[in-house]
Design a protein around this motif. Structure first.
Motif, PDB file in Angstrom:
ATOM      1  N   PRO A  19      78.457 -12.006  51.723  1.00  0.00           N
ATOM      2  CA  PRO A  19      78.634 -13.258  51.000  1.00  0.00           C
ATOM      3  C   PRO A  19      78.043 -14.431  51.792  1.00  0.00           C
ATOM      4  O   PRO A  19      77.863 -14.342  53.000  1.00  0.00           O
ATOM      5  CB  PRO A  19      80.153 -13.394  50.901  1.00  0.00           C
ATOM      6  CG  PRO A  19      80.673 -12.699  52.110  1.00  0.00           C
ATOM      7  CD  PRO A  19      79.717 -11.546  52.352  1.00  0.00           C
ATOM      8  N   VAL A  20      77.776 -15.518  51.079  1.00  0.00           N
ATOM      9  CA  VAL A  20      77.259 -16.719  51.728  1.00  0.00           C
ATOM     10  C   VAL A  20      78.417 -17.376  52.466  1.00  0.00           C
ATOM     11  O   VAL A  20      79.443 -17.688  51.862  1.00  0.00           O
ATOM     12  CB  VAL A  20      76.670 -17.704  50.697  1.00  0.00           C
ATOM     13  CG1 VAL A  20      76.249 -18.998  51.368  1.00  0.00           C
ATOM     14  CG2 VAL A  20      75.514 -17.065  49.951  1.00  0.00           C
ATOM     15  N   HIS A  25      77.067 -23.009  53.350  1.00  0.00           N
ATOM     16  CA  HIS A  25      76.962 -23.736  52.090  1.00  0.00           C
ATOM     17  C   HIS A  25      77.267 -25.218  52.300  1.00  0.00           C
ATOM     18  O   HIS A  25      76.608 -26.085  51.739  1.00  0.00           O
ATOM     19  CB  HIS A  25      77.907 -23.141  51.048  1.00  0.00           C
ATOM     20  CG  HIS A  25      77.802 -23.801  49.719  1.00  0.00           C
ATOM     21  ND1 HIS A  25      78.719 -24.712  49.281  1.00  0.00           N
ATOM     22  CD2 HIS A  25      76.859 -23.707  48.751  1.00  0.00           C
ATOM     23  CE1 HIS A  25      78.367 -25.141  48.082  1.00  0.00           C
ATOM     24  NE2 HIS A  25      77.244 -24.554  47.741  1.00  0.00           N
ATOM     25  N   GLU A  26      78.259 -25.526  53.122  1.00  0.00           N
ATOM     26  CA  GLU A  26      78.607 -26.927  53.402  1.00  0.00           C
ATOM     27  C   GLU A  26      77.479 -27.668  54.104  1.00  0.00           C
ATOM     28  O   GLU A  26      77.292 -28.850  53.887  1.00  0.00           O
ATOM     29  CB  GLU A  26      79.881 -27.002  54.248  1.00  0.00           C
ATOM     30  CG  GLU A  26      81.140 -26.636  53.492  1.00  0.00           C
ATOM     31  CD  GLU A  26      81.426 -27.575  52.333  1.00  0.00           C
ATOM     32  OE1 GLU A  26      81.302 -28.801  52.512  1.00  0.00           O
ATOM     33  OE2 GLU A  26      81.757 -27.080  51.251  1.00  0.00           O
TER      34      GLU A  26
END
Length: 138
Positions: A19-20, A25-26
């Motif tokens: 998963p990312v 992502h932030e």
């Protein structure tokens, strides 16, 4: 892709871990820009300032439903990101004029492309939403 961007990877060509990780992502610059422009008022403020500079009260009167506090927060965020310039005039009382910086002006073209896409596809999106609502029993 233009010749100037040759060799720059497209986000769609970049392999993402699965998963990312949330921290990745932030930190993503794309996610950061989408967070900034994805709020309720930012795009409208950018479009108005793209037409011409405005004083605070002009903007406030020109955007129905926005509070002074929310307009102030929106403008401060855009100024912090380097998209909006705030110019204070030594008048009594002091007046402030807001305008787009060159960086802010450079955002108008991608926003225009997104707006064009949204208008061109609004019927298909609405139909898909209706079909999803029917499937969900709504």
């Amino acid at each position: 892709m233009s010749a100037a961007n040759t060799g720059v990877p497209s986000p769609l060509d970049t392999a993402l871990p699965s998963p990312v990780p949330s921290e990745e992502h932030e930190r993503c610059p794309v996610a950061g820009v989408l967070r900034r422009i994805g709020d309720k008022w930012t795009v409208l403020v950018i479009v108005l300032l793209g037409q011409r500079p405005h004083r605070f009260n002009e903007l406030h009167r020109g955007i129905e439903g926005i509070s002074q506090r929310m307009l102030t927060r929106t403008l401060r965020g855009l100024e912090e990101d380097g998209l909006v310039n705030r110019e204070v005039f030594a008048t009594v009382p002091p007046s402030v004029r807001y305008s787009l910086t060159p960086l802010g002006r450079s955002l108008l073209s991608p926003l225009s492309a997104l707006a064009t896409w949204a208008v061109e596809n609004q019927s298909a999106i609405a139909a898909s939403r209706r079909a999803g609502s029917v499937r969900a029993g709504g």
